[in-house]
Design a protein around this motif. Structure first.
Motif, PDB file in Angstrom:
ATOM      1  N   LEU A  81      -0.131   4.040  -2.823  1.00  0.00           N
ATOM      2  CA  LEU A  81      -0.981   5.276  -2.462  1.00  0.00           C
ATOM      3  C   LEU A  81       0.016   6.382  -2.654  1.00  0.00           C
ATOM      4  O   LEU A  81       1.313   6.448  -2.366  1.00  0.00           O
TER       5      LEU A  81
ATOM      6  N   VAL B 296      -5.988  11.048   2.577  1.00  0.00           N
ATOM      7  CA  VAL B 296      -6.613   9.930   2.496  1.00  0.00           C
ATOM      8  C   VAL B 296      -7.880  10.206   1.729  1.00  0.00           C
ATOM      9  O   VAL B 296      -8.674   9.480   1.029  1.00  0.00           O
TER      10      VAL B 296
ATOM     11  N   ILE C 208      -6.881   1.578   3.823  1.00  0.00           N
ATOM     12  CA  ILE C 208      -7.203   2.731   3.021  1.00  0.00           C
ATOM     13  C   ILE C 208      -7.186   2.203   1.561  1.00  0.00           C
ATOM     14  O   ILE C 208      -8.059   2.640   0.671  1.00  0.00           O
ATOM     15  N   SER C 209      -6.272   1.324   0.808  1.00  0.00           N
ATOM     16  CA  SER C 209      -6.094   0.859  -0.547  1.00  0.00           C
ATOM     17  C   SER C 209      -7.663   0.140  -0.672  1.00  0.00           C
ATOM     18  O   SER C 209      -8.077   0.032  -1.590  1.00  0.00           O
TER      19      SER C 209
ATOM     20  N   PRO D 200      -0.848   9.192   3.852  1.00  0.00           N
ATOM     21  CA  PRO D 200      -0.737   7.893   3.925  1.00  0.00           C
ATOM     22  C   PRO D 200       0.419   7.411   5.249  1.00  0.00           C
ATOM     23  O   PRO D 200       0.306   6.479   5.849  1.00  0.00           O
ATOM     24  N   HIS D 201       1.501   8.343   5.127  1.00  0.00           N
ATOM     25  CA  HIS D 201       2.589   7.891   6.070  1.00  0.00           C
ATOM     26  C   HIS D 201       2.133   8.206   7.594  1.00  0.00           C
ATOM     27  O   HIS D 201       2.702   7.547   8.423  1.00  0.00           O
TER      28      HIS D 201
ATOM     29  N   ARG E 287     -10.201   2.514  -0.888  1.00  0.00           N
ATOM     30  CA  ARG E 287     -10.260   3.176  -2.068  1.00  0.00           C
ATOM     31  C   ARG E 287     -10.916   2.287  -3.431  1.00  0.00           C
ATOM     32  O   ARG E 287     -11.509   2.597  -4.293  1.00  0.00           O
TER      33      ARG E 287
ATOM     34  N   PRO F  49       0.808  -1.203  -0.060  1.00  0.00           N
ATOM     35  CA  PRO F  49       0.050  -0.016  -0.057  1.00  0.00           C
ATOM     36  C   PRO F  49       0.902   1.204   0.064  1.00  0.00           C
ATOM     37  O   PRO F  49       0.652   2.287  -0.442  1.00  0.00           O
ATOM     38  N   GLN F  50       2.171   1.000   0.496  1.00  0.00           N
ATOM     39  CA  GLN F  50       3.197   2.377   0.555  1.00  0.00           C
ATOM     40  C   GLN F  50       3.393   2.641  -0.984  1.00  0.00           C
ATOM     41  O   GLN F  50       3.226   4.060  -1.196  1.00  0.00           O
TER      42      GLN F  50
ATOM     43  N   ARG G 142      -2.829   1.162   6.348  1.00  0.00           N
ATOM     44  CA  ARG G 142      -2.629   1.494   4.929  1.00  0.00           C
ATOM     45  C   ARG G 142      -3.207   0.512   3.831  1.00  0.00           C
ATOM     46  O   ARG G 142      -3.997   0.881   2.780  1.00  0.00           O
TER      47      ARG G 142
ATOM     48  N   PRO H 193       1.952   9.387  -1.838  1.00  0.00           N
ATOM     49  CA  PRO H 193       2.298   9.855  -0.409  1.00  0.00           C
ATOM     50  C   PRO H 193       1.823  11.611  -0.289  1.00  0.00           C
ATOM     51  O   PRO H 193       1.773  11.824   0.923  1.00  0.00           O
TER      52      PRO H 193
ATOM     53  N   ALA I 238      -7.591  10.409  -1.838  1.00  0.00           N
ATOM     54  CA  ALA I 238      -7.264   9.144  -2.370  1.00  0.00           C
ATOM     55  C   ALA I 238      -8.618   8.208  -2.771  1.00  0.00           C
ATOM     56  O   ALA I 238      -8.686   7.628  -3.531  1.00  0.00           O
TER      57      ALA I 238
END
Lengths: 329, 341
Positions: B112, B118, B170-171, B159-160, B174, B108-109, B167, B114, B121
């Motif tokens: 997404l 969120v 979050i994906s 995201p960080h 999305r 996910p890093q 994370r 950076p 995204a």
């Protein structure tokens, strides 16, 4: 009973961050005897790798060991000077990393790297060292080892590179090998090959093995003893059967329950709520408390580590046939 | 298991799909200034149908082509040969398919942005596609986050500021915001700690129940697949070697490669085990062996395996396998669970 090869007493390793000091390892004690395999299990940030790096003397400043002792054959490694440590590293104590390129130099031939490793610790002519290097590759199941000696790391597959890294670690017949997730990045069939070869080689030579991993299933197959780490401390330790069949710490039980394969297909997996703590500002008392279903008032104090064959750091262990935990605060 | 046959077309249907990489040759090669790069046969004649509502686990080692197949299913890659249809439509011709299929990656890093909050995204794509109006966008984003197990109060963060497991949520939020019917998950739990992996797997199973989703779940981990999938498809060097309902697959694996893989799964219940692994390396997909790709490593290979590609054919209802041994007369066939020599 033989004297322990390695004994850690209350090891504490500290790093500096922008937000303050971070003790990645807070109080780790264990012993390892010749020929034994100890599985050090934990999730990201549990301090398992830092424990391994601390033993190897690979903590870079400003990180440092701030407390405790690491006794190797009775000598405290934390008090050794750099030259004495160098003589031990790669000779009596060796380490295998998750990424073989941590071991291998990309611009040197395999032969150069292996011969150097041998001759750094022993006066032996180059031709004999080369023969020994070739035999070491052969013992790791590398086909046509003579030809591979002249290869550069990039000419080998990931599995081959890891075999070479392990061959280098084992080449001086060390007393102790620290393996930090050495098979995690590999395909299943290659992982099994490497496990088989490491198992055979260490068994034949009586090498002690500290196997650091997040994967309980891998450790189940190779370890004699398991230590489960959480937030810089060992929370449960014992024989592999005792810990996996009768886990007493709620965290260990949660870890086992969250493995697919432990419950019926399609059923919801056991979920440990929350996430691992921020180690700059860890919870007071039992670090697992905020995520624990068995938490009670006394968990605000730090539980001690019980003595005996099956050790535990918990005020409210799960009942089971394991020895009842008399925990001192 | 809970496959619900509907009147609609299957979620995914591939007919003889192949995909090659590295065919195009630049000027440097034509002028003999550079070496010709080998053609990689990432996929070689894939026939696969996924009915709507099914949870298919796609398993393979490095170079098996599993990710390439996932990208083709999601419409991110086009096949070199063969036909792909997603819900009865061609993803290359009919772009409307893309709303129905969403891909969730391993890292996910990396997937997404950076610098994107969120909320953006998650909300950008549904806004662009007219799934939601600007006035309702904030509520919509909060609802997606809640469904993925995230606290909507954090929607203005970057995201960080989230952990790895969050994370990945979050994906997922999305992907769900596009209201897909088909999720392609490419090693989506591989980089997570076990306790976090359990949370995400539970979320996938929960979403399936709530939203009636179809899954192509790509993984190298047979334990994970055994837990979540209705059907298991095994790939080796660009080809499907076995395809069976999960229960049948784990009880009666047919292909020698599959049997070897299953024997090697690290198992919590096996202590002080002696590994007897499949020998040899996975060959390069640039130069796959002739005949059956697995024959150089196969303990039961015979002459025909070195010459002739075995067909993927049905050996039991819903159970396909590509092995010449299945053509042998009953008496000569080895037992399906037999010891590998």
């Amino acid at each position: 009973m033989t004297a322990p090869l390695l004994e850690l007493r209350h090891l504490r390793t500290r790093f500096r961050t922008d937000r303050g000091d971070l003790d990645a390892v807070r109080d780790v004690s264990f012993t390892l005897r010749a020929g034994e395999t100890l599985g050090l299990v934990g999730e990201s940030g549990s301090g398992k790798s830092v424990t391994g790096f601390s033993i190897m003397g690979l903590i870079d400043p400003p990180g440092r060991i701030v407390g405790g002792e690491i006794l190797f054959r009775g000598h405290d490694l934390t008090k050794l000077d750099e030259e004495s440590l160098r003589r031990l590293r790669g000779n009596r104590i060796a380490m295998v990393f998750q990424d073989p390129m941590m071991t291998l130099n990309p611009v040197l031939r395999i032969s150069t790297q292996m011969i150097e490793t041998i001759r750094a610790h022993e006066s032996i002519d180059e031709a004999s060292a080369r023969v020994r290097a070739r035999d070491a590759l052969g013992a790791m199941g590398i086909p046509s080892p003579e030809a591979r000696l002249d290869a550069y790391p990039h000419q080998l597959s990931g599995g081959m590179r890891q075999r070479v890294a392990i061959a280098i670690a084992l080449i001086n017949k060390p007393d102790l090998v620290i393996a930090d997730e050495p098979t995690t990045a590999l395909d299943v069939s290659i992982q099994a090959q490497i496990l088989a070869e490491v198992q055979q080689l260490t068994r034949e030579a009586g090498t002690a093995l500290l196997w650091i991993t997040h994967d309980l299933s891998v450790i189940a197959g190779i370890a004699d003893e398991i230590a489960v780490m959480y937030a810089g401390r060992i929370v449960e330790q014992g024989g592999v059967d005792a810990v996996l069949d009768r886990p007493s710490h709620p965290y260990t039980a949660g870890l086992i329950g969250s493995l697919p394969g432990a419950s019926a297909p399609g059923s919801m997996l056991v979920q440990i709520p929350g996430t691992t703590p921020d180690m700059v500002d860890p919870p007071q008392g039992c670090a697992f408390g905020p995520r624990c279903a068995r938490r009670a008032e006394d968990c605000a104090r730090q539980p001690g580590f019980t003595e005996g064959a099956h050790r535990l750091r918990c005020f409210h262990p799960l009942s089971g046939p394991a020895s009842p935990a008399e925990v001192a605060a | 298991m809970t496959t619900k046959p509907t009147t609609t077309a299957p979620a995914l249907e591939t007919r003889n799909v192949s995909r090659r990489f590295g065919r195009a040759e630049g000027l440097a090669v034509r002028l003999h200034l550079a070496r010709r790069r080998p053609v990689i046969h990432a996929l070689d004649g894939i026939d696969l149908t996924i009915p709507t509502g099914e949870f298919v686990g796609l398993v393979g080692e490095s170079g098996s082509g599993k990710s390439t197949l996932g990208r083709i299913a999601a419409g991110l890659l086009s096949p070199s040969d063969g036909a792909v249809s997603v819900f009865g439509r061609d993803p290359q011709g009919d772009r409307s398919v893309h709303r129905d299929v969403q891909l969730i990656f391993q890292d996910p890093q990396a997937s997404l942005n950076p610098r994107m909050r969120v909320a953006s995204a998650i909300g950008e794509a549904p806004l662009v596609h007219g799934i939601v109006g600007r006035a309702e966008l904030d509520d919509y984003v909060c609802a997606q986050m809640r469904r993925a197990g995230l606290d909507p109060a954090y929607r203005q963060r970057f995201p960080h500021q989230f952990s790895g497991g969050q994370r990945q949520r979050i994906s997922i939020a999305r992907a769900l915001a596009m209201q897909p019917r088909f999720l392609v998950c490419d090693e989506s739990v591989a980089s997570l700690d076990v306790s976090i992996q359990a949370q995400i797997l539970n979320l996938f199973m929960q979403l399936r129940r709530d939203l009636d989703l179809t899954y192509l779940f790509i993984s190298h981990d047979l334990r994970v697949v055994q837990h979540v999938a209705d059907r298991v498809v095994i790939m080796y060097l660009g080809r499907i070697v076995e395809d069976a309902p999960a229960r049948q697959f784990f009880a009666h694996p047919n292909h020698p490669y599959t049997q070897g893989l299953l024997a090697e799964i690290p198992d919590l219940k096996q202590r002080r085990r002696v590994y007897a692994p499949v020998k040899g390396e996975i060959p390069s997909p640039a130069a796959p062996p002739p005949g059956c790709h697995f024959h150089p490593r196969c303990p039961v290979a015979f002459d025909r395996c070195r010459i002739e590609r075995p067909a993927l054919r049905e050996i039991a209802p819903g159970h396909r396998s590509a092995c010449h041994l299945n053509d042998a007369p009953e008496g000569e066939r080895r037992a399906p669970t037999g010891e590998i020599a």
